[in-house]
Scaffold this motif. Structure first.
Motif, PDB file in Angstrom:
ATOM      1  N   GLU A  28      -6.665  -1.376  -9.040  1.00  0.00           N
ATOM      2  CA  GLU A  28      -6.139  -2.717  -8.927  1.00  0.00           C
ATOM      3  C   GLU A  28      -5.530  -2.726  -7.539  1.00  0.00           C
ATOM      4  OE1 GLU A  28      -5.817  -5.226 -11.084  1.00  0.00           O
ATOM      5  OE2 GLU A  28      -6.685  -4.252 -12.900  1.00  0.00           O
ATOM      6  N   ARG A  29      -5.293  -4.057  -7.097  1.00  0.00           N
ATOM      7  CA  ARG A  29      -4.606  -4.293  -5.730  1.00  0.00           C
ATOM      8  C   ARG A  29      -3.320  -4.142  -5.729  1.00  0.00           C
ATOM      9  NH1 ARG A  29      -3.310  -8.375  -2.926  1.00  0.00           N
ATOM     10  NH2 ARG A  29      -3.862  -8.649  -0.763  1.00  0.00           N
ATOM     11  N   ILE A  30      -2.825  -2.875  -5.905  1.00  0.00           N
ATOM     12  CA  ILE A  30      -1.464  -2.775  -5.850  1.00  0.00           C
ATOM     13  C   ILE A  30      -0.821  -2.598  -4.660  1.00  0.00           C
ATOM     14  CG2 ILE A  30       0.116  -1.054  -6.610  1.00  0.00           C
ATOM     15  CD1 ILE A  30      -0.858  -2.393  -8.969  1.00  0.00           C
ATOM     16  N   SER A  31      -1.167  -1.873  -3.629  1.00  0.00           N
ATOM     17  CA  SER A  31      -0.493  -1.697  -2.257  1.00  0.00           C
ATOM     18  C   SER A  31      -1.178  -2.782  -1.331  1.00  0.00           C
ATOM     19  CB  SER A  31      -0.695  -0.472  -1.992  1.00  0.00           C
ATOM     20  OG  SER A  31      -0.012   0.693  -2.683  1.00  0.00           O
ATOM     21  N   ILE A  32      -0.513  -3.423  -0.305  1.00  0.00           N
ATOM     22  CA  ILE A  32      -1.021  -3.982   0.787  1.00  0.00           C
ATOM     23  C   ILE A  32      -1.978  -2.949   1.619  1.00  0.00           C
ATOM     24  CG2 ILE A  32      -0.182  -4.831   2.955  1.00  0.00           C
ATOM     25  CD1 ILE A  32       2.130  -6.331   1.701  1.00  0.00           C
ATOM     26  N   ALA A  33      -3.108  -3.538   1.784  1.00  0.00           N
ATOM     27  CA  ALA A  33      -3.916  -2.827   2.812  1.00  0.00           C
ATOM     28  C   ALA A  33      -4.444  -3.587   3.955  1.00  0.00           C
ATOM     29  CB  ALA A  33      -5.076  -2.195   1.881  1.00  0.00           C
ATOM     30  N   THR A  34      -3.805  -3.151   5.184  1.00  0.00           N
ATOM     31  CA  THR A  34      -4.244  -4.150   6.132  1.00  0.00           C
ATOM     32  C   THR A  34      -4.438  -3.276   7.491  1.00  0.00           C
ATOM     33  OG1 THR A  34      -2.087  -4.655   7.366  1.00  0.00           O
ATOM     34  CG2 THR A  34      -2.782  -5.934   5.665  1.00  0.00           C
ATOM     35  N   PHE A  35      -4.922  -3.811   8.413  1.00  0.00           N
ATOM     36  CA  PHE A  35      -5.397  -2.904   9.912  1.00  0.00           C
ATOM     37  C   PHE A  35      -3.913  -2.737  10.586  1.00  0.00           C
ATOM     38  CE2 PHE A  35      -5.357  -7.218  10.673  1.00  0.00           C
ATOM     39  CZ  PHE A  35      -4.635  -7.317  12.023  1.00  0.00           C
ATOM     40  N   LYS A  36      -2.867  -3.145  10.145  1.00  0.00           N
ATOM     41  CA  LYS A  36      -1.600  -2.773  10.864  1.00  0.00           C
ATOM     42  C   LYS A  36      -0.715  -1.441  10.299  1.00  0.00           C
ATOM     43  CE  LYS A  36      -0.562  -7.370  12.621  1.00  0.00           C
ATOM     44  NZ  LYS A  36      -1.568  -8.059  12.559  1.00  0.00           N
ATOM     45  N   ALA A  37      -0.076  -0.719  11.099  1.00  0.00           N
ATOM     46  CA  ALA A  37       0.610   0.505  10.655  1.00  0.00           C
ATOM     47  C   ALA A  37       1.743  -0.322   9.823  1.00  0.00           C
ATOM     48  CB  ALA A  37       0.654   1.473  11.690  1.00  0.00           C
ATOM     49  N   GLN A  38       2.271   0.870   9.100  1.00  0.00           N
ATOM     50  CA  GLN A  38       3.690   0.590   8.597  1.00  0.00           C
ATOM     51  C   GLN A  38       3.630  -0.503   7.792  1.00  0.00           C
ATOM     52  OE1 GLN A  38       7.124   0.401  11.378  1.00  0.00           O
ATOM     53  NE2 GLN A  38       5.942   1.227  12.936  1.00  0.00           N
ATOM     54  N   THR A  39       2.523  -0.755   6.974  1.00  0.00           N
ATOM     55  CA  THR A  39       2.447  -1.994   6.003  1.00  0.00           C
ATOM     56  C   THR A  39       3.370  -1.713   4.756  1.00  0.00           C
ATOM     57  OG1 THR A  39       0.217  -2.081   7.076  1.00  0.00           O
ATOM     58  CG2 THR A  39       0.660  -3.300   5.121  1.00  0.00           C
ATOM     59  N   THR A  40       3.237  -0.445   4.200  1.00  0.00           N
ATOM     60  CA  THR A  40       3.927  -0.234   3.203  1.00  0.00           C
ATOM     61  C   THR A  40       5.121   0.260   3.535  1.00  0.00           C
ATOM     62  OG1 THR A  40       1.812   0.724   1.828  1.00  0.00           O
ATOM     63  CG2 THR A  40       4.073   1.250   1.111  1.00  0.00           C
ATOM     64  N   ARG A  41       6.188  -0.447   2.770  1.00  0.00           N
ATOM     65  CA  ARG A  41       7.464  -0.262   2.913  1.00  0.00           C
ATOM     66  C   ARG A  41       8.310   0.470   1.994  1.00  0.00           C
ATOM     67  NH1 ARG A  41       9.559  -5.964   5.798  1.00  0.00           N
ATOM     68  NH2 ARG A  41       8.362  -5.681   7.926  1.00  0.00           N
ATOM     69  N   HIS A  42       7.836   0.263   0.777  1.00  0.00           N
ATOM     70  CA  HIS A  42       8.639   0.917  -0.498  1.00  0.00           C
ATOM     71  C   HIS A  42       7.630   1.907  -1.051  1.00  0.00           C
ATOM     72  CE1 HIS A  42      11.505  -2.601  -0.672  1.00  0.00           C
ATOM     73  NE2 HIS A  42      10.343  -3.335  -0.055  1.00  0.00           N
ATOM     74  N   ARG A  43       8.096   2.322  -2.082  1.00  0.00           N
ATOM     75  CA  ARG A  43       7.218   3.458  -3.034  1.00  0.00           C
ATOM     76  C   ARG A  43       7.028   2.527  -4.177  1.00  0.00           C
ATOM     77  NH1 ARG A  43       9.402   9.250  -5.387  1.00  0.00           N
ATOM     78  NH2 ARG A  43       7.568   9.547  -6.480  1.00  0.00           N
ATOM     79  N   ILE A  44       5.785   2.622  -4.331  1.00  0.00           N
ATOM     80  CA  ILE A  44       4.972   1.789  -5.396  1.00  0.00           C
ATOM     81  C   ILE A  44       4.241   2.405  -6.216  1.00  0.00           C
ATOM     82  CG2 ILE A  44       3.293  -0.414  -5.656  1.00  0.00           C
ATOM     83  CD1 ILE A  44       3.912  -0.880  -2.499  1.00  0.00           C
ATOM     84  N   ALA A 189       6.850  -8.582 -11.227  1.00  0.00           N
ATOM     85  CA  ALA A 189       5.983  -9.616 -10.611  1.00  0.00           C
ATOM     86  C   ALA A 189       6.336 -10.121  -9.528  1.00  0.00           C
ATOM     87  CB  ALA A 189       5.735 -10.844 -11.879  1.00  0.00           C
ATOM     88  N   LYS A 190       7.657 -10.180  -9.351  1.00  0.00           N
ATOM     89  CA  LYS A 190       8.202 -11.047  -8.254  1.00  0.00           C
ATOM     90  C   LYS A 190       8.068  -9.932  -6.905  1.00  0.00           C
ATOM     91  CE  LYS A 190      12.199 -13.658  -9.468  1.00  0.00           C
ATOM     92  NZ  LYS A 190      13.805 -13.674  -9.250  1.00  0.00           N
ATOM     93  N   PHE A 191       8.134  -8.821  -7.085  1.00  0.00           N
ATOM     94  CA  PHE A 191       7.554  -7.656  -6.015  1.00  0.00           C
ATOM     95  C   PHE A 191       6.188  -8.028  -5.400  1.00  0.00           C
ATOM     96  CE2 PHE A 191       5.767  -3.957  -4.463  1.00  0.00           C
ATOM     97  CZ  PHE A 191       6.768  -3.276  -3.656  1.00  0.00           C
ATOM     98  N   PHE A 192       5.242  -8.288  -6.283  1.00  0.00           N
ATOM     99  CA  PHE A 192       3.791  -8.505  -5.771  1.00  0.00           C
ATOM    100  C   PHE A 192       3.721  -9.863  -5.135  1.00  0.00           C
ATOM    101  CE2 PHE A 192       3.583  -4.973  -9.005  1.00  0.00           C
ATOM    102  CZ  PHE A 192       2.960  -3.945  -8.035  1.00  0.00           C
ATOM    103  N   VAL A 193       4.639 -10.938  -5.593  1.00  0.00           N
ATOM    104  CA  VAL A 193       4.267 -11.996  -4.938  1.00  0.00           C
ATOM    105  C   VAL A 193       4.980 -11.975  -3.517  1.00  0.00           C
ATOM    106  CG1 VAL A 193       5.613 -14.417  -4.615  1.00  0.00           C
ATOM    107  CG2 VAL A 193       4.815 -13.487  -7.113  1.00  0.00           C
ATOM    108  N   SER A 194       6.057 -11.245  -3.359  1.00  0.00           N
ATOM    109  CA  SER A 194       6.818 -11.148  -2.051  1.00  0.00           C
ATOM    110  C   SER A 194       5.622 -10.120  -1.014  1.00  0.00           C
ATOM    111  CB  SER A 194       7.940 -10.384  -1.916  1.00  0.00           C
ATOM    112  OG  SER A 194       7.965  -9.119  -2.643  1.00  0.00           O
ATOM    113  N   GLU A 195       5.126  -9.123  -1.476  1.00  0.00           N
ATOM    114  CA  GLU A 195       4.138  -8.254  -0.900  1.00  0.00           C
ATOM    115  C   GLU A 195       2.747  -9.162  -0.472  1.00  0.00           C
ATOM    116  OE1 GLU A 195       4.099  -4.271  -0.679  1.00  0.00           O
ATOM    117  OE2 GLU A 195       5.946  -5.462   0.041  1.00  0.00           O
TER     118      GLU A 195
END
Length: 298
Positions: A28-44, A189-195
């Motif tokens: 599932e698409r749980i974590s943000i995955a982009t080309f930019k570093a420091q994308t993940t800020r939390h422990r998910i 659910a709110k967490f994934f909206v903000s992500e």
């Protein structure tokens, strides 16, 4: 029938593909995955359930030397993943220097649990000597972590993922499940909206803008077929607010449209999304604000 369960924590430096790997493992698409570093800020956490096992994967921010308070908290999220893991996945890639962030590597080397070193992005090794170069990379990591298993993978192309999952299941300890078997993540659910909104900002704005932004969901009202969402995009300066909104509001409208499409795909419902932009000066260095935004790992 015996049941296995455990925490499989994913750590490594920024931009080596941890979030892409997490999404492949969880399905599932749980974590943000982009080309930019420091994308993940939390422990998910992303949870995989079968009849006889439960694997609790945990994606963490990239390990870095903190420059401001938010990054200090991000590093604490990464270090906490060393404390409660049953299996540790240390992710690197084919271009990263093994000597990067030796302080963190030394902590990993001292761990008594199974450590799997994943050399990601092996599809980027081209040419006739690619096999030889991969062998050299494996050898360097073997010198650093003589007790670890080293697995070449390509998270983006799903190469080695099935083999990795098989090995994780073999290494899991016997245990009852830690979460309900129908639970996918520990986040609301709110967490994934903000992500998802933050991902669009990462994609559509340049330079420091994405790293100065936080997204807070102030309204999340759901019925059988619709979700109504109000979210605030916080920035640090008035000039950033102007950039986020754009000429005649066009930039913000683009982010809103793209976020709504992704949210509808994620939740499977019609989304009504309103975005607002507010200035919160120097929020990245404010313990009070970071606590309000959910960053304090304590």
């Amino acid at each position: 029938m015996t049941h296995k369960a455990g925490f499989v924590n994913i750590v490594g430096n920024p931009n080596v593909g941890k979030s892409t790997l997490m999404n492949q493992l969880v399905g599932e698409r749980i974590s943000i995955a982009t080309f930019k570093a420091q994308t993940t800020r939390h422990r998910i956490m992303g949870i995989v359930n079968t009849d006889d096992c439960q694997i609790v994967f945990s994606d963490t921010p990239g390990v870095l030397k903190p420059n401001y308070k938010m990054q200090e908290f991000m590093l604490q999220f990464s270090e906490s993943a060393l404390a409660d893991a049953d299996i540790l996945l240390y992710v690197t890639d084919v271009v990263e220097s093994p000597e990067k962030n030796m302080d963190f590597l030394e902590k990993v080397a001292q761990m008594k649990i199974p450590v799997l070193v994943l050399i990601n992005k092996i599809d980027e090794l081209k040419g006739d000597n690619s096999t030889e170069r991969l062998g050299e990379i494996v050898e360097k990591w073997h010198e650093l972590f003589p007790n670890a298993e080293i697995l070449p993978v390509s998270a983006a192309n799903k190469f080695g993922i099935d083999m990795l999952m098989k090995r994780i299941k073999e290494l899991l300890p016997e245990s009852p499940a830690y979460f309900d078997k129908d639970q996918l993540t520990d986040k609301p659910a709110k967490f994934f909206v903000s992500e998802i909104i933050r991902e669009k900002i990462l994609r559509y704005y340049d330079k420091e803008i994405p790293y100065s932004v936080e997204v807070v969901v102030e309204r999340f009202k759901e019925d059988e077929h619709h979700i109504y969402i109000n979210a605030v995009i916080y920035v640090e300066r008035d000039s950033q607010k102007g950039i986020i909104i754009g000429h005649q509001g066009m930039a913000l409208k683009k982010v809103s449209t793209e976020a709504r499409k992704s949210l509808e795909h994620f939740f499977g419902k019609a989304i009504y999304l309103e975005l607002f932009v507010k200035v919160d000066k120097d929020w990245r260095n404010s313990e009070r604000e970071l606590d309000n935004f959910g960053y304090n790992p304590q």
